[in-house]
Design a protein around this motif. Structure first.
Motif, PDB file in Angstrom:
ATOM      1  N   SER A 385       0.826  -1.203   0.000  1.00  0.00           N
ATOM      2  CA  SER A 385       0.000   0.000   0.000  1.00  0.00           C
ATOM      3  C   SER A 385       0.863   1.257   0.000  1.00  0.00           C
ATOM      4  O   SER A 385       0.618   2.202  -0.758  1.00  0.00           O
ATOM      5  CB  SER A 385      -0.924  -0.005   1.216  1.00  0.00           C
ATOM      6  OG  SER A 385      -1.624   1.215   1.328  1.00  0.00           O
ATOM      7  N   ARG A 388       2.617   1.991  -3.255  1.00  0.00           N
ATOM      8  CA  ARG A 388       1.703   2.641  -4.207  1.00  0.00           C
ATOM      9  C   ARG A 388       1.564   4.130  -3.868  1.00  0.00           C
ATOM     10  O   ARG A 388       1.497   4.988  -4.767  1.00  0.00           O
ATOM     11  CB  ARG A 388       0.329   1.960  -4.183  1.00  0.00           C
ATOM     12  CG  ARG A 388       0.307   0.571  -4.814  1.00  0.00           C
ATOM     13  CD  ARG A 388      -1.114   0.080  -5.042  1.00  0.00           C
ATOM     14  NE  ARG A 388      -1.851  -0.111  -3.811  1.00  0.00           N
ATOM     15  CZ  ARG A 388      -1.866  -1.249  -3.116  1.00  0.00           C
ATOM     16  NH1 ARG A 388      -1.180  -2.293  -3.545  1.00  0.00           N
ATOM     17  NH2 ARG A 388      -2.575  -1.351  -2.009  1.00  0.00           N
ATOM     18  N   THR A 389       1.537   4.440  -2.564  1.00  0.00           N
ATOM     19  CA  THR A 389       1.472   5.840  -2.135  1.00  0.00           C
ATOM     20  C   THR A 389       2.707   6.607  -2.585  1.00  0.00           C
ATOM     21  O   THR A 389       2.612   7.753  -3.031  1.00  0.00           O
ATOM     22  CB  THR A 389       1.340   5.915  -0.601  1.00  0.00           C
ATOM     23  OG1 THR A 389       0.105   5.322  -0.213  1.00  0.00           O
ATOM     24  CG2 THR A 389       1.371   7.354  -0.109  1.00  0.00           C
ATOM     25  N   ASP A 391       4.530   5.969  -5.190  1.00  0.00           N
ATOM     26  CA  ASP A 391       4.381   6.201  -6.633  1.00  0.00           C
ATOM     27  C   ASP A 391       3.444   7.367  -6.897  1.00  0.00           C
ATOM     28  O   ASP A 391       3.708   8.220  -7.750  1.00  0.00           O
ATOM     29  CB  ASP A 391       3.854   4.939  -7.323  1.00  0.00           C
ATOM     30  CG  ASP A 391       4.912   3.840  -7.412  1.00  0.00           C
ATOM     31  OD1 ASP A 391       6.107   4.180  -7.326  1.00  0.00           O
ATOM     32  OD2 ASP A 391       4.536   2.664  -7.549  1.00  0.00           O
ATOM     33  N   LYS A 392       2.318   7.410  -6.169  1.00  0.00           N
ATOM     34  CA  LYS A 392       1.366   8.506  -6.324  1.00  0.00           C
ATOM     35  C   LYS A 392       2.013   9.833  -5.948  1.00  0.00           C
ATOM     36  O   LYS A 392       1.851  10.855  -6.638  1.00  0.00           O
ATOM     37  CB  LYS A 392       0.138   8.244  -5.442  1.00  0.00           C
ATOM     38  CG  LYS A 392      -0.890   9.376  -5.425  1.00  0.00           C
ATOM     39  CD  LYS A 392      -1.602   9.526  -6.750  1.00  0.00           C
ATOM     40  CE  LYS A 392      -2.736  10.519  -6.648  1.00  0.00           C
ATOM     41  NZ  LYS A 392      -3.370  10.777  -7.957  1.00  0.00           N
ATOM     42  N   GLY A 393       2.773   9.834  -4.842  1.00  0.00           N
ATOM     43  CA  GLY A 393       3.447  11.051  -4.403  1.00  0.00           C
ATOM     44  C   GLY A 393       4.453  11.539  -5.425  1.00  0.00           C
ATOM     45  O   GLY A 393       4.572  12.749  -5.674  1.00  0.00           O
ATOM     46  N   GLN A 395       4.289  11.064  -8.626  1.00  0.00           N
ATOM     47  CA  GLN A 395       3.514  11.642  -9.739  1.00  0.00           C
ATOM     48  C   GLN A 395       3.073  13.071  -9.409  1.00  0.00           C
ATOM     49  O   GLN A 395       3.199  13.986 -10.228  1.00  0.00           O
ATOM     50  CB  GLN A 395       2.294  10.770 -10.037  1.00  0.00           C
ATOM     51  CG  GLN A 395       2.622   9.404 -10.613  1.00  0.00           C
ATOM     52  CD  GLN A 395       1.397   8.513 -10.698  1.00  0.00           C
ATOM     53  OE1 GLN A 395       0.259   8.984 -10.648  1.00  0.00           O
ATOM     54  NE2 GLN A 395       1.609   7.211 -10.820  1.00  0.00           N
ATOM     55  N   LEU A 396       2.554  13.269  -8.201  1.00  0.00           N
ATOM     56  CA  LEU A 396       2.098  14.602  -7.800  1.00  0.00           C
ATOM     57  C   LEU A 396       3.264  15.579  -7.715  1.00  0.00           C
ATOM     58  O   LEU A 396       3.151  16.748  -8.110  1.00  0.00           O
ATOM     59  CB  LEU A 396       1.382  14.527  -6.448  1.00  0.00           C
ATOM     60  CG  LEU A 396       0.057  13.757  -6.437  1.00  0.00           C
ATOM     61  CD1 LEU A 396      -0.419  13.534  -5.012  1.00  0.00           C
ATOM     62  CD2 LEU A 396      -1.006  14.520  -7.222  1.00  0.00           C
ATOM     63  N   LEU A 420       1.852  16.993   0.522  1.00  0.00           N
ATOM     64  CA  LEU A 420       2.293  15.657   0.130  1.00  0.00           C
ATOM     65  C   LEU A 420       2.516  14.781   1.363  1.00  0.00           C
ATOM     66  O   LEU A 420       2.155  13.605   1.379  1.00  0.00           O
ATOM     67  CB  LEU A 420       3.597  15.746  -0.674  1.00  0.00           C
ATOM     68  CG  LEU A 420       3.488  16.217  -2.118  1.00  0.00           C
ATOM     69  CD1 LEU A 420       4.875  16.477  -2.691  1.00  0.00           C
ATOM     70  CD2 LEU A 420       2.756  15.187  -2.964  1.00  0.00           C
ATOM     71  N   THR A 423      -1.268  14.583   3.491  1.00  0.00           N
ATOM     72  CA  THR A 423      -2.392  13.932   2.805  1.00  0.00           C
ATOM     73  C   THR A 423      -2.017  12.570   2.235  1.00  0.00           C
ATOM     74  O   THR A 423      -2.815  11.627   2.279  1.00  0.00           O
ATOM     75  CB  THR A 423      -2.905  14.839   1.669  1.00  0.00           C
ATOM     76  OG1 THR A 423      -3.223  16.118   2.213  1.00  0.00           O
ATOM     77  CG2 THR A 423      -4.144  14.241   1.018  1.00  0.00           C
ATOM     78  N   TYR A 424      -0.790  12.481   1.708  1.00  0.00           N
ATOM     79  CA  TYR A 424      -0.396  11.256   1.013  1.00  0.00           C
ATOM     80  C   TYR A 424       0.682  10.463   1.740  1.00  0.00           C
ATOM     81  O   TYR A 424       1.117   9.418   1.260  1.00  0.00           O
ATOM     82  CB  TYR A 424       0.092  11.585  -0.399  1.00  0.00           C
ATOM     83  CG  TYR A 424      -0.957  12.269  -1.234  1.00  0.00           C
ATOM     84  CD1 TYR A 424      -1.984  11.546  -1.828  1.00  0.00           C
ATOM     85  CD2 TYR A 424      -0.952  13.654  -1.408  1.00  0.00           C
ATOM     86  CE1 TYR A 424      -2.966  12.173  -2.576  1.00  0.00           C
ATOM     87  CE2 TYR A 424      -1.924  14.291  -2.159  1.00  0.00           C
ATOM     88  CZ  TYR A 424      -2.928  13.551  -2.734  1.00  0.00           C
ATOM     89  OH  TYR A 424      -3.901  14.166  -3.475  1.00  0.00           O
ATOM     90  N   PHE A 426       3.761  11.244   2.102  1.00  0.00           N
ATOM     91  CA  PHE A 426       5.012  11.295   1.354  1.00  0.00           C
ATOM     92  C   PHE A 426       6.049  12.026   2.196  1.00  0.00           C
ATOM     93  O   PHE A 426       5.899  13.206   2.500  1.00  0.00           O
ATOM     94  CB  PHE A 426       4.791  12.032   0.029  1.00  0.00           C
ATOM     95  CG  PHE A 426       5.829  11.739  -1.006  1.00  0.00           C
ATOM     96  CD1 PHE A 426       5.834  10.521  -1.665  1.00  0.00           C
ATOM     97  CD2 PHE A 426       6.787  12.660  -1.326  1.00  0.00           C
ATOM     98  CE1 PHE A 426       6.773  10.238  -2.625  1.00  0.00           C
ATOM     99  CE2 PHE A 426       7.748  12.402  -2.283  1.00  0.00           C
ATOM    100  CZ  PHE A 426       7.739  11.183  -2.946  1.00  0.00           C
TER     101      PHE A 426
END
Length: 888
Positions: A385, A388-389, A391-393, A395-396, A420, A423-424, A426
């Protein structure tokens, strides 16, 4: 050389030979104590004895307590793996010996010397001890008594005075406290010792002159006004850091070189392909200055954090987004982030370390082996999990860096970095690393300011002020709630508590039928009645082995005779749901297998929630079987078969089930309903027939390998059935009371799907026609093609339209579509990439400014953005504003 396991065993056996009872470690996760999330010291499990609310027998005890220090006052998290001495850990073991009203300073000092010098054969010339130097502001003299006893074993230059910070131990702002003596060892070379004497380096943060044992002489009680009063019972509380002791016994440079950590580190090396170089961090704030140091820090972080997370899960605390669960998730994610960044681990790998951890520590802590499957699956799911976070971070962060580049800026705003992080999840150092690799920096001051604001909000939310206990009469509390719902009583003591500007009172009664919240069952509510008044008891908490009654106001005369009366309706509802969890636990074992265990619960007078380990969704058929078993046991009206104060071994012979993550005393209460038998201290119905009916309303996943069932009983279940029946009647009437309702609904769904396809086709054709018309009416401004219009259109169609316009005109084009759907205005902006670069345009910033004209907001990327609002009348002006802001 003694192994770590042999050293632990020698300590326990030594104190056993001195009349101490070896007791097991308490769970690392604290339950039923509102002041703590985790056990952070050996004394935590003895708080109720120290505070005088529990029998102190046996008066001599010894243990190896697993502890966790990652939050609040005791927080070593950021130090782990990078402190100067490499001695800080999240999870650690604390060897302790205890005396409750038995031996005091002389005995504790003599035992400590005997163990270190006669058993472990440490050279007394390398040992130094501290004593409290006194404090004139507190009117406290030097601890000459302790100094005198140490003088039997050490010369005067090995007995060092220590200040209040180092040598006066306190449980908290209030409560038991007292002077303490620390034992330090000088591990330097003989040449270094000759140059600077050891006594000059005690408590000076020297990495080779370290504290190994603290002996606390609890003899005072700190009151809320700051004053001290003598404790009724003197207590010896000692704590020796196991990891540090093993380090010096094995003559290693750091704790990570001992056999506590070396097997885990060897497995990390094997799995990651990186080598541990035994370096110490040389950079500022413990940072690595080269790749070797950075890799070593990461390996140490992973090895340490693995233990903390595994032990927490074994003791019942799963990672989550709240309270203790959030702390465990944060520890695990810190380890994953270090492995990701410095060990090149882009997929889950920490879970692969569990077998070696169980092999090395499972003998001393069998709960690791018992919960190995759960620990492994939870950690793997959490790793997956968070990766994946990450990776999302990334990208943002890439979007943010693209925006900086487009605006010719080099510093990422601290607020964006904090978003970042907050919320995420990161981490800020990874943000700084990635930004640095791309030529950007991060506004650290802005980030720190946002973090400080968040911490201040959290402090304000959690701020609690406790007054001193006011004693009304002497005595101890006796709980009578298993047999009575009302009972004559008196107030023993009370105190004022202020939280979030609200004031209430905590009251302790001599006899109480009120059950204090514990084990997932809510506390009782009711009334405290005297001849002259009635005061509401709004809640009851469990603290230090007694029921604490919560009142909004004190009785006018606290010395009066009272009758404590429980709200019977609420208690009956809670009892029904609590007993139902026992029946549910039994039924789940019958349907899913004996390996299924309770992992938590919550019951009040209206509902019940039950968490259990199972690694796949429970099917509808299985749930129906569970319901049938529970309802069958309800119809049998099985009587409560209760065994109070049962020796724990005898209770096990009765087939009673111990709940996961709970700690039990020498005597327990066993609750049986037919074949269901559990250790339990809660309130139950007198027989299962009182429950009436049981109905599951949901089954879901709450964590890796953990499922949750929510259910209703009695009147609440009856009302749920009525609601379902009424809903079914209403739906049937919508389909002309069709006899075959399922077929009628299926036919409606099929017809609706066909119509939806036709509508989507029509909308696509409309977008194409609109695009063609707009392209016929393009206007040019200084060589730039400008398309603007206000149209009745859904937001998705407007987005589709501007992207099709960009396909048709890929260069030198600005498109602005104002759309209205369901009375809500929307602005869609598209700017071709060449204009973004040549004119330094940013659609996101432009649309945010224009959206003010429709009383809204929005944003997006440099080339495409959308904004919504409330005022459709301002839409035309907003569209024109976009064109104006482009400054073509």
């Amino acid at each position: 050389m003694m192994t770590a396991n042999e050293i632990r065993d020698s300590y326990l056996k030594f104190f056993e030979s001195k009349g101490h009872v070896i007791v097991p470690s308490a769970p690392i996760v604290v339950k039923d104590d509102p002041t703590l999330m985790f056990t952070n010291a050996g004394m935590n499990q003895w708080k109720d004895i120290i505070l005088g609310t529990k029998d102190p027998n046996p008066r001599r005890r010894t243990d190896s307590q697993k502890c966790l220090r990652v939050s609040g006052k005791h927080n070593d998290l950021e130090e782990v793996g990078r402190d100067a001495a490499l001695s800080h850990h999240t999870m650690f073991e604390m060897l302790g010996n205890w005396s409750f009203g038995d031996y005091f300073k002389e005995g504790a000092i003599d035992y400590a010397y005997e163990y270190l010098v006669d058993i472990l054969h440490l050279d007394p010339k390398d040992l130094y001890v501290t004593v409290f130097e006194g404090d004139s502001r507190e009117n406290l003299d030097r601890d000459d008594e302790a100094a005198g006893y140490w003088a039997k074993h050490f010369p005067a230059n090995h007995i060092v005075n220590g200040n209040k910070h180092d040598n006066f131990w306190e449980m908290g702002d209030t409560g038991p406290c007292g002077p303490c003596s620390e034992i330090h060892i000088d591990l330097r070379s003989e040449a270094e010792k000759a140059e600077v004497p050891g006594e000059a380096l005690v408590n000076k943060d020297h990495p080779q002159v370290i504290e190994i044992w603290n002996i606390v002489f609890m003899q005072f009680n700190r009151k809320a006004d700051g004053s001290l009063e003598p404790l009724k019972m003197h207590v010896i509380d000692t704590g020796m850091g196991f990891e540090r002791l093993v380090r010096l016994m094995q003559d290693k440079h750091s704790n990570y070189d001992t056999d506590i950590f070396s097997p885990i580190i060897s497995e990390i090396e094997r799995l990651s392909g990186h080598t541990y170089s035994h370096t110490f961090p040389e950079g500022p704030n413990g940072e690595g200055v080269n790749d070797k140091e950075k890799v070593d820090i990461a390996i140490r972080v992973v090895a340490d954090h693995l233990r903390a997370v595994a032990f927490a899960i074994a003791d019942g605390q799963l990672p989550s987004n709240a309270k203790a669960g959030y702390v465990i998730r944060r520890i695990l994610r810190r380890a994953v982030r270090y492995a990701y960044t410095f060990l090149d681990q882009k997929s889950a790998f920490m879970y692969k370390l569990i077998p070696v951890l169980v092999r090395e520590m499972g003998g001393a802590y069998p709960e690791l082996g018992a919960q190995q499957e759960l620990i492994t699956k939870v950690i793997k799911q959490e790793e997956d999990s968070f990766l994946r976070t990450l990776d999302k971070g990334i990208q943002l962060l890439s979007v943010d860096m693209d925006e900086l580049k487009a605006n010719k800026q080099t510093v990422l705003e601290g607020a964006k970095a904090f978003r970042l992080f907050d919320t995420y999840g990161f981490p800020i150092d990874l943000t700084e690393l990635i930004c640095g690799e791309n030529g950007f920096t991060v506004d650290e001051k802005g980030f720190d300011e946002e973090m400080a604001k968040q911490k201040e909000r959290a402090r304000n939310a959690a701020s609690v002020e406790n007054g001193d206990w006011v004693n009304v009469r002497e005595g101890e509390q006796e709980f009578v709630g298993y047999d009575f719902n009302a009972y004559d009583c008196h107030i023993l003591r009370y105190r004022k508590v202020t939280q979030k500007k609200n004031t209430f009172y905590e009251v302790v009664l001599d006899y109480t039928p009120f059950y204090g919240e514990m084990g997932g069952q809510v506390g009782d509510k009711g009334q405290l009645i005297s001849d002259s008044e009635t005061v509401d008891i709004i809640d009851t908490k469990r603290e230090n082995n007694q029921s604490i009654h919560i009142l909004k106001r004190l009785p006018k005369d606290p010395t009066a005779d009272f009758r404590a009366v429980v709200d019977e309706a609420k208690r009956e509802g809670s009892a029904c749901n609590h007993t139902a969890t026992h029946l549910l636990d039994y039924a789940l074992k019958q349907v899913l297998g004996e390996q299924t265990e309770q992992r938590g619960s919550y019951v009040d007078d209206k509902t019940l929630r039950f968490d259990f380990n199972y690694f796949e969704k429970v099917s509808d058929e299985q749930l129906r079987k569970v319901e049938r078993i529970v309802n069958s046991m309800i119809r049998q009206d099985l009587p409560l078969d209760e065994h109070r104060d049962t020796p724990i071994e005898e209770a096990k012979k009765l087939g009673a089930i111990a709940l996961f993550g709970e700690k039990y005393g020498d005597k327990v209460r066993v609750v049986r309903f037919g074949p269901s038998s559990e250790f339990c201290g809660g309130i139950h119905v007198k027989s299962t027939g009182h429950i009436g009916f049981f109905k599951i309303i949901s089954e879901s996943s709450v964590a890796a390998g953990i499922r949750r069932i929510e259910a209703l009983t009695g009147k609440q279940a009856e009302e749920a059935i009525y609601l379902a029946e009424d809903t079914m009647k209403e739906i049937r009437s919508m389909f002309n009371n069709a006899k075959d309702l399922s077929s009628a609904i299926q036919k409606y769904i099929s017809e609706n799907a066909e119509l939806k396809k036709e509508v989507e086709l029509f909308q696509a054709q409309m977008v194409e026609r609109t695009k063609a018309k707009l392209l016929e009416n393009v206007r040019e401004v200084n060589g730039v093609k400008v398309i603007s219009a206000v149209l009745p259109m859904e937001p998705a169609q407007a987005k589709d339209l501007v992207f099709k316009l960009r396909q048709a005109l890929p260069e030198q084009m600005v498109a602005v579509i104002g759309s209205v759907a369901h009375d809500k205005p929307m602005i869609s902006v598209m700017i071709t990439d060449d204009l973004v670069s040549s004119h330094n345009l940013n659609a996101g910033k432009i649309v945010r400014e224009a959206a003010k004209l429709i009383q809204g907001g929005g944003g997006g990327q440099a080339y495409y953005a959308q904004a919504g609002g409330k005022n459709a009348d301002g839409l035309s002006a907003a569209v024109d504003k976009v064109v104006e802001l482009c400054q073509l």
